[in-house]
Every structure is written in C-alpha cells, then in structure tokens.
Enzyme design. Structure first.
Site, short mmCIF file in Angstrom:
data_model
loop_
_atom_site.label_atom_id
_atom_site.label_comp_id
_atom_site.label_asym_id
_atom_site.label_seq_id
_atom_site.Cartn_x
_atom_site.Cartn_y
_atom_site.Cartn_z
CG ASP A 190 -40.37 30.27 63.07
OD1 ASP A 190 -40.55 30.68 64.22
OD2 ASP A 190 -39.78 30.92 62.19
CE LYS A 227 -51.36 27.24 66.88
NZ LYS A 227 -52.69 27.25 67.46
CG MET A 246 -44.86 34.44 53.40
SD MET A 246 -44.30 35.66 54.60
CE MET A 246 -43.00 36.48 53.67
N1 SAH Z 1 -37.23 31.45 55.64
C1 SAH Z 1 -38.11 30.73 54.73
C2 SAH Z 1 -39.25 31.59 54.24
C3 SAH Z 1 -40.21 32.05 55.31
S1 SAH Z 1 -41.59 32.91 54.68
C4 SAH Z 1 -37.28 30.19 53.58
O1 SAH Z 1 -36.13 30.59 53.40
O2 SAH Z 1 -37.78 29.31 52.86
C5 SAH Z 1 -42.78 31.61 54.54
C6 SAH Z 1 -42.98 31.24 53.09
O3 SAH Z 1 -41.96 30.37 52.64
C7 SAH Z 1 -44.25 30.45 52.82
O4 SAH Z 1 -45.37 31.30 52.74
C8 SAH Z 1 -43.93 29.83 51.49
O5 SAH Z 1 -44.06 30.77 50.46
C9 SAH Z 1 -42.46 29.53 51.64
N2 SAH Z 1 -42.17 28.12 52.00
C10 SAH Z 1 -41.46 27.70 53.05
N3 SAH Z 1 -41.34 26.36 53.04
C11 SAH Z 1 -41.98 25.92 51.94
C12 SAH Z 1 -42.21 24.64 51.36
N4 SAH Z 1 -41.74 23.52 51.92
N5 SAH Z 1 -42.92 24.58 50.21
C13 SAH Z 1 -43.39 25.70 49.63
N6 SAH Z 1 -43.21 26.92 50.14
C14 SAH Z 1 -42.51 27.04 51.27
#
Ligand code: SAH
Length: 242
Positions: A39, A61, A179
C-alpha cells in the site's frame, strides 16, 4: 496443468513508518519473498529496504487519488500464489486494522490459497505513544476505542455511535481516530453534539515515527483551527481524551 505448489500469501504489517519498527518476521519475509504488493501508506524506508531481487508492486494510493480496485488486488494475490510465488501483502501499521486484511484473507481462503497474518505495530497505538500520550494510563484512561473518521459514504446509517463514544470519553477513556483529517470538523462537531466537554484535550500526530513527524494539541473546541493553521495532512492520528 502445472503441478506447482501454491505459494503462501503473508498479510504483513509494516509498522507505522520507521523501518526499525517492523517485526523481525516481517523483515525476514520481505528479504525472502518473490513478490511484495504494498500500500502507499507503507513507509518509503520500508519499501526501500526490500532487496533488489524481490519484485515490488505498489497497489493503492492515498485518499483522493486513484486506488487499485480491491477486486484486482485480490486477483493478483491469488494468481501470484497459484504461480508458486511466495507473496507478501504489505500494509501500513497492522494488516487487520482498517486495512482490508480480513477481506483479503476471506478471498484467499475461498480460493484455497494458504495465508498467514503477520501482525504489525498499529499507528493507532504507536502514534500517541511516540507523542508522549499513552493510550491507557493507570491514573487517566482505562478504555481505548479505535474508530475510523472516514466512513464509507455509501453507508445509510453511521456505524459510529457518537453517543456511546462520547460516554467513553466522558468516562475517561481514550478515543483514537484513524483516517480522520478530512472529516475532523464533522467528527469534532459530532462529539460536541453528543455533549463531550469542549475542553477535552485533543492531539493530532502527523506522519508518526517518520523524520518529519508533527504533533499538534488543542481541545475539542480549538483543534479544528489549530490543525488547519498547521496544515495537518493525512496520514495523521487524532487522539481525544484526558
Ligand atoms: N493498518 C493501519 C491503518 C490504516 S488506515 C495501521 O494499523 O496503522 C490509515 C490511517 O492510519 C491514516 O489515515 C492515519 O490515520 C493512520 N496512520 C497510518 N500510519 C500513520 C503514521 N505514520 N502517522 C500517523 N497516522 C498514521
């Protein structure tokens, strides 16, 4: 007909971004895979660390851009595995938190493709943690809820019960919104409408664990303007609670 053994698909969490925050198992699988489908949320440092002889296929994306249709990703995973490849399906954070890991696992199971879930450090916990905001704390918070701030717009009824979430925050729990940048004003308003105190602390952590990580803090009443002024963009985690 080929008698080739079907490969395994590993649904792997890449962690929040910093390549040092991926698991030893994720590292080993990335080093030995035939192909990696990843992703866009996966940290550049993680993608760059994949050896040159491993095929790397970006799929998906950020919000706003075109994303590879889920059905196409599902098909490509099955085809690669049936061609005998060892496949890593690499996702940001943990593969089962708002990452469609469950849907992909179901699809693989339906097509008799062996799969394994390899957990990763979710941003839901990592982002507050590195910002000095432990999601639970013996003196301040004994409940944690992780929700999406960006629901499927085709849904008729909100899957989020803002009254229940409001009760959780009022009772001292921590609400973590993933998100949630685009709909921050709506979500803050929904919490206020559900009578969460205007002074409730809110933090946003943008690009947590990456070199350009930023943290902004405010209250339920001020965070929208503060985030706006700072130009906070996805990916960011929003944390609400004492
Ligand atoms: N599977 C991922 C989440 C996917 S949904 C997890 O467990 O982290 C995507 C959301 O994850 C983004 O909109 C944001 O809210 C968060 N996110 C993922 N990586 C991030 C990061 N490095 N810093 C801040 N938010 C993050």
């Amino acid at each position: 007909m080929s008698t080739m053994t079907t490969g395994t698909v590993y649904l792997v969490g890449a962690g929040p971004g910093d390549p040092e925050l991926m698991t030893v198992k994720a590292r080993r699988l990335l080093d030995s895979a035939d192909v990696v489908f990843h992703d866009s949320l996966v940290g550049d440092g993680v993608v760059d660390s994949i050896p040159d002889d491993v095929r790397v296929e970006p799929v998906g994306k950020r919000a706003g851009g075109e994303r590879t249709p889920q059905a196409e990703i599902n098909d490509r995973l099955v085809r690669a595995a049936k061609a005998g490849r060892e496949v890593v399906r690499l996702k940001g954070g943990d593969p089962t938190i708002f990452a469609r890991g469950g849907e992909e696992a179901e699809h693989l199971a339906r097509h008799d493709v062996p799969f394994e879930v390899v957990p990763g450090i979710t941003s839901a916990v990592a982002a507050p943690g590195v910002a000095g905001i432990p999601p639970t704390h013996r003196d301040h918070a004994s409940t944690l809820a992780v929700v999406t701030g960006h629901e499927d717009p085709t849904k008729e009824d909100s899957a989020l019960d803002w009254d229940a979430l409001s009760g959780l925050v009022d009772a001292g729990g921590t609400l973590v919104i993933l998100m949630g940048v685009g709909r921050l004003p709506d979500n803050a308003a929904a919490l206020r409408a559900a009578s969460v105190d205007a002074d409730t602390p809110v933090a946003m952590i943008e690009r947590a664990t990456l070199s350009d990580e930023r943290v902004v803090t405010g209250t339920l009443d001020t965070i929208v303007d503060i985030a706006d002024a700072a130009g906070i963009e996805p990916p960011a985690v929003t944390v609400v609670g004492n």
